[in-house]
Scaffold this active site. Sequence first.
Site, PDB file in Angstrom:
ATOM      1  N   ARG A  52     -12.264 -18.752  22.120  1.00 58.55           N
ATOM      2  CA  ARG A  52     -13.426 -17.935  22.474  1.00 58.55           C
ATOM      3  C   ARG A  52     -13.058 -16.828  23.477  1.00 58.55           C
ATOM      4  O   ARG A  52     -13.830 -16.547  24.397  1.00 58.55           O
ATOM      5  CB  ARG A  52     -14.548 -18.789  23.072  1.00 58.55           C
ATOM      6  CG  ARG A  52     -15.221 -19.704  22.091  1.00 58.55           C
ATOM      7  CD  ARG A  52     -16.229 -18.930  21.230  1.00 58.55           C
ATOM      8  NE  ARG A  52     -16.923 -19.803  20.303  1.00 58.55           N
ATOM      9  CZ  ARG A  52     -18.109 -20.347  20.543  1.00 58.55           C
ATOM     10  NH1 ARG A  52     -18.740 -20.104  21.664  1.00 58.55           N
ATOM     11  NH2 ARG A  52     -18.654 -21.110  19.653  1.00 58.55           N
ATOM     12  N   ARG A  84     -19.367 -13.554  25.257  1.00 57.49           N
ATOM     13  CA  ARG A  84     -20.382 -13.044  26.192  1.00 57.49           C
ATOM     14  C   ARG A  84     -19.936 -12.923  27.641  1.00 57.49           C
ATOM     15  O   ARG A  84     -20.610 -12.290  28.431  1.00 57.49           O
ATOM     16  CB  ARG A  84     -21.621 -13.946  26.123  1.00 57.49           C
ATOM     17  CG  ARG A  84     -22.448 -13.675  24.894  1.00 57.49           C
ATOM     18  CD  ARG A  84     -23.478 -14.754  24.709  1.00 57.49           C
ATOM     19  NE  ARG A  84     -22.819 -16.036  24.487  1.00 57.49           N
ATOM     20  CZ  ARG A  84     -23.442 -17.141  24.087  1.00 57.49           C
ATOM     21  NH1 ARG A  84     -24.736 -17.126  23.907  1.00 57.49           N
ATOM     22  NH2 ARG A  84     -22.775 -18.257  23.890  1.00 57.49           N
ATOM     23  N   ARG A 124     -23.298  -6.390  21.759  1.00 57.68           N
ATOM     24  CA  ARG A 124     -24.206  -7.441  21.324  1.00 57.68           C
ATOM     25  C   ARG A 124     -25.682  -7.068  21.569  1.00 57.68           C
ATOM     26  O   ARG A 124     -26.559  -7.526  20.835  1.00 57.68           O
ATOM     27  CB  ARG A 124     -23.811  -8.702  22.090  1.00 57.68           C
ATOM     28  CG  ARG A 124     -24.419  -9.980  21.718  1.00 57.68           C
ATOM     29  CD  ARG A 124     -24.030 -10.520  20.398  1.00 57.68           C
ATOM     30  NE  ARG A 124     -24.679 -11.819  20.310  1.00 57.68           N
ATOM     31  CZ  ARG A 124     -25.977 -11.974  20.097  1.00 57.68           C
ATOM     32  NH1 ARG A 124     -26.731 -10.912  19.885  1.00 57.68           N
ATOM     33  NH2 ARG A 124     -26.505 -13.172  20.083  1.00 57.68           N
ATOM     34  N   ASP A 136     -17.004 -16.843  12.696  1.00 59.10           N
ATOM     35  CA  ASP A 136     -17.534 -18.130  13.130  1.00 59.10           C
ATOM     36  C   ASP A 136     -17.274 -19.166  12.050  1.00 59.10           C
ATOM     37  O   ASP A 136     -17.258 -18.833  10.857  1.00 59.10           O
ATOM     38  CB  ASP A 136     -19.038 -18.045  13.419  1.00 59.10           C
ATOM     39  CG  ASP A 136     -19.499 -19.246  14.232  1.00 59.10           C
ATOM     40  OD1 ASP A 136     -19.480 -19.171  15.473  1.00 59.10           O
ATOM     41  OD2 ASP A 136     -19.851 -20.277  13.622  1.00 59.10           O
ATOM     42  N   TYR A 190     -22.669 -29.806  11.007  1.00 64.80           N
ATOM     43  CA  TYR A 190     -23.686 -28.740  11.108  1.00 64.80           C
ATOM     44  C   TYR A 190     -24.540 -28.669   9.850  1.00 64.80           C
ATOM     45  O   TYR A 190     -25.741 -28.423   9.917  1.00 64.80           O
ATOM     46  CB  TYR A 190     -23.022 -27.394  11.390  1.00 64.80           C
ATOM     47  CG  TYR A 190     -22.543 -27.285  12.828  1.00 64.80           C
ATOM     48  CD1 TYR A 190     -23.421 -26.922  13.840  1.00 64.80           C
ATOM     49  CD2 TYR A 190     -21.232 -27.573  13.173  1.00 64.80           C
ATOM     50  CE1 TYR A 190     -22.992 -26.856  15.158  1.00 64.80           C
ATOM     51  CE2 TYR A 190     -20.791 -27.507  14.478  1.00 64.80           C
ATOM     52  CZ  TYR A 190     -21.671 -27.143  15.471  1.00 64.80           C
ATOM     53  OH  TYR A 190     -21.257 -27.082  16.773  1.00 64.80           O
TER      54      TYR A 190
HETATM   55  O1  CP3 Z   1     -12.192 -17.784  19.726  1.00 66.34           O
HETATM   56  C1  CP3 Z   1     -12.641 -16.650  19.465  1.00 66.34           C
HETATM   57  O2  CP3 Z   1     -12.688 -15.738  20.304  1.00 66.34           O
HETATM   58  C2  CP3 Z   1     -13.032 -16.324  18.016  1.00 66.34           C
HETATM   59  C3  CP3 Z   1     -14.420 -16.392  17.714  1.00 66.34           C
HETATM   60  C4  CP3 Z   1     -15.128 -17.716  17.489  1.00 66.34           C
HETATM   61  C5  CP3 Z   1     -16.538 -17.795  17.526  1.00 66.34           C
HETATM   62  N1  CP3 Z   1     -16.883 -19.056  17.112  1.00 66.34           N
HETATM   63  C6  CP3 Z   1     -17.460 -16.707  17.862  1.00 66.34           C
HETATM   64  C7  CP3 Z   1     -18.779 -17.039  18.420  1.00 66.34           C
HETATM   65  C8  CP3 Z   1     -14.637 -18.970  17.119  1.00 66.34           C
HETATM   66  C9  CP3 Z   1     -13.210 -19.451  16.972  1.00 66.34           C
HETATM   67  C10 CP3 Z   1     -15.767 -19.798  16.883  1.00 66.34           C
HETATM   68  C11 CP3 Z   1     -15.663 -21.199  16.405  1.00 66.34           C
HETATM   69  C12 CP3 Z   1     -16.850 -22.054  16.435  1.00 66.34           C
HETATM   70  N2  CP3 Z   1     -18.143 -21.726  16.176  1.00 66.34           N
HETATM   71  C13 CP3 Z   1     -16.810 -23.447  16.662  1.00 66.34           C
HETATM   72  C14 CP3 Z   1     -15.561 -24.253  16.899  1.00 66.34           C
HETATM   73  C15 CP3 Z   1     -15.054 -24.149  18.273  1.00 66.34           C
HETATM   74  C16 CP3 Z   1     -15.880 -24.845  19.315  1.00 66.34           C
HETATM   75  O3  CP3 Z   1     -16.437 -24.136  20.147  1.00 66.34           O
HETATM   76  O4  CP3 Z   1     -15.911 -26.081  19.278  1.00 66.34           O
HETATM   77  C17 CP3 Z   1     -18.118 -23.937  16.574  1.00 66.34           C
HETATM   78  C18 CP3 Z   1     -18.559 -25.368  16.785  1.00 66.34           C
HETATM   79  C19 CP3 Z   1     -18.955 -22.825  16.256  1.00 66.34           C
HETATM   80  C20 CP3 Z   1     -20.420 -22.850  16.002  1.00 66.34           C
HETATM   81  C21 CP3 Z   1     -21.164 -21.992  16.938  1.00 66.34           C
HETATM   82  N3  CP3 Z   1     -21.077 -20.618  16.999  1.00 66.34           N
HETATM   83  C22 CP3 Z   1     -22.106 -22.416  17.912  1.00 66.34           C
HETATM   84  C23 CP3 Z   1     -22.485 -23.860  18.185  1.00 66.34           C
HETATM   85  C24 CP3 Z   1     -22.586 -21.242  18.533  1.00 66.34           C
HETATM   86  C25 CP3 Z   1     -23.692 -21.132  19.546  1.00 66.34           C
HETATM   87  C26 CP3 Z   1     -23.302 -21.669  20.877  1.00 66.34           C
HETATM   88  C27 CP3 Z   1     -22.572 -20.644  21.709  1.00 66.34           C
HETATM   89  O5  CP3 Z   1     -21.526 -20.978  22.253  1.00 66.34           O
HETATM   90  O6  CP3 Z   1     -23.097 -19.540  21.823  1.00 66.34           O
HETATM   91  C28 CP3 Z   1     -21.900 -20.124  17.972  1.00 66.34           C
HETATM   92  C29 CP3 Z   1     -22.066 -18.717  18.328  1.00 66.34           C
HETATM   93  C30 CP3 Z   1     -20.827 -17.915  18.636  1.00 66.34           C
HETATM   94  N4  CP3 Z   1     -19.692 -17.912  17.872  1.00 66.34           N
HETATM   95  C31 CP3 Z   1     -20.662 -17.005  19.721  1.00 66.34           C
HETATM   96  C32 CP3 Z   1     -19.389 -16.438  19.575  1.00 66.34           C
HETATM   97  C33 CP3 Z   1     -18.737 -15.386  20.423  1.00 66.34           C
HETATM   98  C34 CP3 Z   1     -21.718 -16.642  20.762  1.00 66.34           C
HETATM   99  C35 CP3 Z   1     -22.729 -15.791  20.093  1.00 66.34           C
HETATM  100  C36 CP3 Z   1     -23.497 -14.800  20.904  1.00 66.34           C
HETATM  101  O7  CP3 Z   1     -22.976 -13.719  21.227  1.00 66.34           O
HETATM  102  O8  CP3 Z   1     -24.679 -15.092  21.140  1.00 66.34           O
END
Ligand code: CP3
Length: 358
Positions: free
Chosen positions: A29, A33, A42, A78, A155
Amino acid sequence: MPTPLYSSDSFHRACRGEPVRQTPIWLMRQAGRYMAEYRALREHHPILEMMKNPECAADVTLQPVNAFDVDAAIIFADILTLLEPMGLDLEFIPGRGPVFHNPIQCGEDVRRLASVRPETDLAFTLEAIRITRERLDGRIPLIGFSGAPFTLACYAIQGGGSKDFDDVRGWMYRNPAAFTDLMDRLTEAVIAYLLAQIDAGAQALQLFDSWAGSLSQSEYARRAAPYTRRIFEALEGAVPTIHFSANGGHLLEQIADMPVSVIGVDWRPDPGQVLNRLGRDTVVQGNLDPALLLSSDEAMLEGMKQVLEGFSPAKGHIFNLGHGVIKTTPPERVKLLVDSVHACTAHAPSPGAERAES
Ligand code: CP3
């Protein structure tokens, strides 16, 4: 055509367990944000729109690369977008996270799932990979990724996030045949998606099994590991692969038994114990507690030293956090961490590293 693999970079060398000039670091990640540049974009675009616009996804991928001296980029996407073309209706609801409006409830729902054709269904991420590779111009490698079948199933059945996915495990025990059918279909989709990412130019692949740790050892062995194994077998020899699970300390031996290049470790297990269990002939990624970046510089750097020292006997170590960057993390802390990992490890090159990398 993507340019060839840059296999002499420190990230790839570490993946192969070869000596490096300094320990490579990237952060799960690393785009997100906590960065003002990300929040600025965003403000004007919903998250799914950003991921589905390849130019925008490439821009976001490169934000942390331009801000910090990280040793790998990870494509901005994602894990949940793979489920959309299968027929699950995804929405990111502000303040609530991801939601599937038609979660899987019965075997018939599983049988109705479509198979995925990544080149058309997920063309946006493949194009983002191509654009990012071009813009990186060989500076550092680009990592692609997917969710692992079990985490995707969590999910898809839950219809969104959960603190423990207890209800999903309940569903799994009540509907074993439908669960197996779902895992089979997800495995085929993940393999097709990851192979397409390699074709588009991904130079390493990480499989996120974030929720595998919610399974007991025997249930993991029976209901998740065979599918994850099938994925790594399909990718063997193509590009380096990384496995990550959170809370999966009890599964490390089973994961290390798969044909995977790098074992990702969350922040809970002690590095020394990880190596005692897996042996030093292992390449590891991790495992600083992401919350230490919310602490003081001193506490973060102390934690960093413990991770570096703890994993120093390993055949290879890629520094990372034990999970994703927390959204309240000060970006200065990320910069300090990246620079400090490089500075601390540059003084103690492994034998032959200078020769090997020059
Ligand atoms: O690592 C990186 O920089 C690459 C981008 C990336 C995102 N999601 C972007 C994202 C990666 C590798 C993921 C993987 C992901 N997504 C996982 C596995 C890794 C982990 O965290 O366990 C999972 C479970 C998800 C599912 C997911 N996506 C959730 C549960 C959420 C909402 C919760 C949160 O943290 O905001 C997301 C949204 C998400 N995916 C964001 C980002 C940057 C935040 C979105 C925003 O800007 O509002």
